[in-house]
Scaffold this motif. Structure first.
Motif, PDB file in Angstrom:
ATOM      1  N   ALA A  38       0.224  -1.083  -0.052  1.00  0.00           N
ATOM      2  CA  ALA A  38      -0.215  -0.531   0.090  1.00  0.00           C
ATOM      3  C   ALA A  38       0.901   1.165  -0.413  1.00  0.00           C
ATOM      4  N   ASP A  39       2.010   1.249   0.983  1.00  0.00           N
ATOM      5  CA  ASP A  39       2.941   2.850   1.049  1.00  0.00           C
ATOM      6  C   ASP A  39       3.715   2.539  -0.260  1.00  0.00           C
ATOM      7  N   GLU A  40       4.896   1.541  -0.364  1.00  0.00           N
ATOM      8  CA  GLU A  40       4.975   1.067  -1.838  1.00  0.00           C
ATOM      9  C   GLU A  40       4.463   2.317  -3.113  1.00  0.00           C
ATOM     10  N   TYR A  41       3.059   1.714  -3.260  1.00  0.00           N
ATOM     11  CA  TYR A  41       2.512   1.922  -4.689  1.00  0.00           C
ATOM     12  C   TYR A  41       1.349   3.556  -4.599  1.00  0.00           C
ATOM     13  N   ARG A  42       1.615   4.112  -2.958  1.00  0.00           N
ATOM     14  CA  ARG A  42       1.991   4.871  -3.196  1.00  0.00           C
ATOM     15  C   ARG A  42       2.797   6.282  -3.476  1.00  0.00           C
ATOM     16  N   GLU A  43       4.192   6.023  -3.516  1.00  0.00           N
ATOM     17  CA  GLU A  43       5.311   6.488  -3.488  1.00  0.00           C
ATOM     18  C   GLU A  43       5.364   7.479  -4.731  1.00  0.00           C
ATOM     19  N   PHE A  44       4.460   7.438  -5.498  1.00  0.00           N
ATOM     20  CA  PHE A  44       4.394   7.990  -7.145  1.00  0.00           C
ATOM     21  C   PHE A  44       3.486   9.533  -7.023  1.00  0.00           C
ATOM     22  N   PHE A  45       2.859   9.170  -5.797  1.00  0.00           N
ATOM     23  CA  PHE A  45       1.988  10.879  -5.518  1.00  0.00           C
ATOM     24  C   PHE A  45       2.832  11.517  -5.373  1.00  0.00           C
ATOM     25  N   SER A  46       3.756  11.498  -4.750  1.00  0.00           N
ATOM     26  CA  SER A  46       4.530  12.934  -4.191  1.00  0.00           C
ATOM     27  C   SER A  46       5.785  13.010  -5.523  1.00  0.00           C
ATOM     28  N   LYS A  47       5.321  12.486  -6.759  1.00  0.00           N
ATOM     29  CA  LYS A  47       6.026  12.868  -7.991  1.00  0.00           C
ATOM     30  C   LYS A  47       4.846  14.552  -8.910  1.00  0.00           C
ATOM     31  N   LEU A  48       3.288  14.291  -9.039  1.00  0.00           N
ATOM     32  CA  LEU A  48       2.392  15.374  -8.678  1.00  0.00           C
ATOM     33  C   LEU A  48       2.430  16.095  -8.038  1.00  0.00           C
ATOM     34  N   GLU A  49       3.375  16.870  -6.747  1.00  0.00           N
ATOM     35  CA  GLU A  49       3.070  17.673  -6.489  1.00  0.00           C
ATOM     36  C   GLU A  49       3.835  18.509  -6.855  1.00  0.00           C
ATOM     37  N   ASP A  50       4.016  19.287  -7.938  1.00  0.00           N
ATOM     38  CA  ASP A  50       5.618  20.407  -8.185  1.00  0.00           C
ATOM     39  C   ASP A  50       4.855  20.603  -9.603  1.00  0.00           C
ATOM     40  N   PHE A  51       3.957  20.860 -10.006  1.00  0.00           N
ATOM     41  CA  PHE A  51       3.529  21.543 -11.214  1.00  0.00           C
ATOM     42  C   PHE A  51       2.651  22.853 -11.069  1.00  0.00           C
ATOM     43  N   PRO A  52       3.418  23.223 -11.837  1.00  0.00           N
ATOM     44  CA  PRO A  52       2.410  24.948 -11.953  1.00  0.00           C
ATOM     45  C   PRO A  52       1.599  25.630 -12.456  1.00  0.00           C
ATOM     46  N   ASP A  53       0.684  26.261 -12.042  1.00  0.00           N
ATOM     47  CA  ASP A  53      -1.191  26.292 -12.725  1.00  0.00           C
ATOM     48  C   ASP A  53      -1.553  25.662 -12.932  1.00  0.00           C
ATOM     49  N   ASN A  54      -0.954  25.898 -14.423  1.00  0.00           N
ATOM     50  CA  ASN A  54      -1.542  25.302 -15.648  1.00  0.00           C
ATOM     51  C   ASN A  54      -1.621  24.057 -15.510  1.00  0.00           C
ATOM     52  N   VAL A  55      -1.610  23.381 -14.826  1.00  0.00           N
ATOM     53  CA  VAL A  55      -0.647  21.799 -15.092  1.00  0.00           C
ATOM     54  C   VAL A  55      -1.894  21.640 -14.077  1.00  0.00           C
ATOM     55  N   LEU A  56      -3.216  20.572 -14.244  1.00  0.00           N
ATOM     56  CA  LEU A  56      -4.185  20.038 -12.201  1.00  0.00           C
ATOM     57  C   LEU A  56      -3.830  18.906 -12.571  1.00  0.00           C
ATOM     58  N   VAL A  57      -3.661  17.759 -11.400  1.00  0.00           N
ATOM     59  CA  VAL A  57      -3.434  17.017 -11.348  1.00  0.00           C
ATOM     60  C   VAL A  57      -5.248  15.905 -10.883  1.00  0.00           C
ATOM     61  N   LEU A  58      -5.327  15.771 -11.590  1.00  0.00           N
ATOM     62  CA  LEU A  58      -6.886  15.156 -11.084  1.00  0.00           C
ATOM     63  C   LEU A  58      -6.572  13.406 -10.943  1.00  0.00           C
ATOM     64  N   ILE A  59      -7.691  12.882  -9.929  1.00  0.00           N
ATOM     65  CA  ILE A  59      -7.498  11.195 -10.135  1.00  0.00           C
ATOM     66  C   ILE A  59      -8.515  10.715 -10.198  1.00  0.00           C
ATOM     67  N   ALA A  60      -9.156   9.365 -10.757  1.00  0.00           N
ATOM     68  CA  ALA A  60     -10.096   8.716 -10.739  1.00  0.00           C
ATOM     69  C   ALA A  60      -9.912   7.489  -9.874  1.00  0.00           C
ATOM     70  N   PHE A  61     -10.817   7.819  -8.582  1.00  0.00           N
ATOM     71  CA  PHE A  61     -11.583   6.599  -8.062  1.00  0.00           C
ATOM     72  C   PHE A  61     -12.494   5.747  -7.787  1.00  0.00           C
ATOM     73  N   SER A  62     -11.917   4.327  -7.287  1.00  0.00           N
ATOM     74  CA  SER A  62     -13.317   4.005  -6.517  1.00  0.00           C
ATOM     75  C   SER A  62     -12.739   3.045  -6.141  1.00  0.00           C
TER      76      SER A  62
END
Ligand SMILES: Cc1ncc(COP(=O)(O)O)c(C=O)c1O
Length: 415
Positions: free
Chosen positions: A234-258
């Motif tokens: 669970a933790d290892e497969y969530r490490e990639f979230f750290s790569k989604l936090e450094d974008f400029p304002d004109n890049v928006l990250v959305l996540i589709a959860f199910s």
């Protein structure tokens, strides 16, 4: 498609044969003839036990059975119950603590989340980008709301993430329109089982930031995490979230959860669209547009399933029970994947790079004929254009050991 009579086409191509349904009907017919122990039905995209029965997390269903009548009967707020909106953030991020603003809106499954992302962050007629190997309903969801789906090549000749193809396609699209949504389904991608590595994410990061230097462009990165809880640690497969936090304002990250796979609530239609942004105004805007779209399409989501998830996360023991039960089934799925890949290696059967999840894909020419050839050995699998998709989620470990050689044989017979 035959000509429509009263209905309007609205740019959609409808009424073609449903391959999954077609092959699965044939499998059922063969099972009726010779018995299920003699048939491998690897067409079903749900986790089944070795006898072909749907695996259901009993710990989740116990919570469902104990709900009060109003939990079923009452409307939920359009965006979801307040408890669900808090819960869903925990379910998505686990122990990872995002630094940006996170907002959520309930949706009927991941499908609803994908729909609302495309509807709100692109214009009618726009092109949406995903990989060549992809979950086919992406195409239906995009054309249903009058957009088009375009693809980049997911793997290069060395079977690594083909970041230059993503770069090239994104730039081509941004030459003709100012906004797009890029869909990345990871971890445990459907249909290949590929998981983006942290290095892959660095490349995605680089590509998006470069494209976003032109401030007239708006890029939305939609990460479809449908299989997150059936991928691995669970933790290892969530490490990639750290790569989604450094974008400029004109890049928006959305996540589709199910909750369909992770909580075996497939039929309860429960999911969420989340945003992750360092910009408070963009987060507020997200809440407004996501709710508007929900109101204008399905209105409210299913309250009962929202309450189930909220109750699980509000009770440490319950959460531990669900996690433990899921682990048991994840271990079975992992064993099936390992068995298939080992057997594939032994008979030199080339697969797409597989990491985890419900599916393994074998690239091959004449996939339709290879599929038919396999049926002669009572193996049913779905041809998906440039390959054959095997659902290891729906077949036993024994079948996983046995079928790679049969697939290799079928491919060589068809050549
Ligand atoms: C890649 C992928 N994304 C999203 C979904 C959405 O599923 P649901 O709408 O049931 O949550 C699925 C279901 O099969 C899927 O395979």
């Amino acid at each position: 498609m035959s000509k429509l009579i009263m209905a309007q086409e609205n740019g959609r191509i409808m009424g073609g044969p449903d391959k999954i349904f077609g092959v699965s009907t044939l499998a059922k017919k063969r099972i009726a003839e010779i018995g299920k122990e003699n048939v491998v039905n690897s067409t079903i995209g749900a986790l089944l036990d070795d006898d072909g029965n749907l695996i259901v997390l009993s710990s989740v269903i116990d919570v469902l059975k104990n709900l009060s009548p109003t939990d079923y009967a009452e409307y939920a707020p359009i965006a979801g119950t307040p408890e669900y909106l808090t819960t869903v953030k925990k379910a998505v991020f686990g122990n990872y603590q995002p630094t940006g603003y996170v907002e959520a809106c309930a949706t009927p499954g991941g499908t609803g989340a994908i729909r609302n992302a495309i509807q709100n962050y692109t214009k009618r007629g726009d092109i949406i980008l995903t990989s060549d190997w992809h979950w086919s309903p992406y195409n239906i969801i995009t054309t249903e709301i009058e957009r088009k789906l375009n693809t980049y090549t997911l793997f290069d000749e060395n079977q690594n993430f083909n970041y230059s193809s993503l770069d090239q396609k994104l730039n081509e699209i941004l030459k003709i329109q100012d906004e797009t949504v890029i869909i990345i389904n990871t971890p445990a991608h459907n249909p290949t089982g590929y998981t983006f590595t942290l290095e892959d994410w660095d490349k995605v990061n680089e590509i998006l930031k470069k494209a976003a230097e032109d401030k007239t462009k708006k890029i939305t990165l939609l990460v479809d995490i449908a299989y997150l809880d059936f991928s691995g640690d669970a933790d290892e497969y969530r490490e990639f979230f750290s790569k989604l936090e450094d974008f400029p304002d004109n890049v928006l990250v959305l996540i589709a959860f199910s909750t369909s796979k992770g909580y075996t609530l497939y039929g309860m239609r429960c999911g969420a669209l989340l945003c992750l942004t360092p910009n408070k105004d963009i987060a507020e805007e997200f809440k407004m547009v996501a709710s508007f779209s929900s109101r204008g399409s399905w209105s409210n989501g299913t309250r009962a399933s929202m309450v189930v998830l909220s109750q699980i996360f509000a009770n440490e023991n319950l959460l531990a029970k669900v996690t433990e039960e899921r682990h048991k089934y994840l271990a079975i799925l992992t064993k099936r994947g390992n068995a298939f890949m080992k057997a594939a290696k032994e008979c030199n059967l080339k697969t797409c790079p597989f990491d985890s999840g419900f599916f393994i894909t074998i690239p091959c020419k004449n996939a339709d004929q290879v599929g038919e050839e396999l049926q002669k050995s009572n193996i049913f699998a779905v041809p998906i254009g440039a390959g054959i998709r095997i659902s290891i989620a729906s077949i036993s470990e024994e079948a996983c050991k046995m079928i790679p050689a049969k697939i290799a044989e079928a491919i060589s017979n068809v050549k």
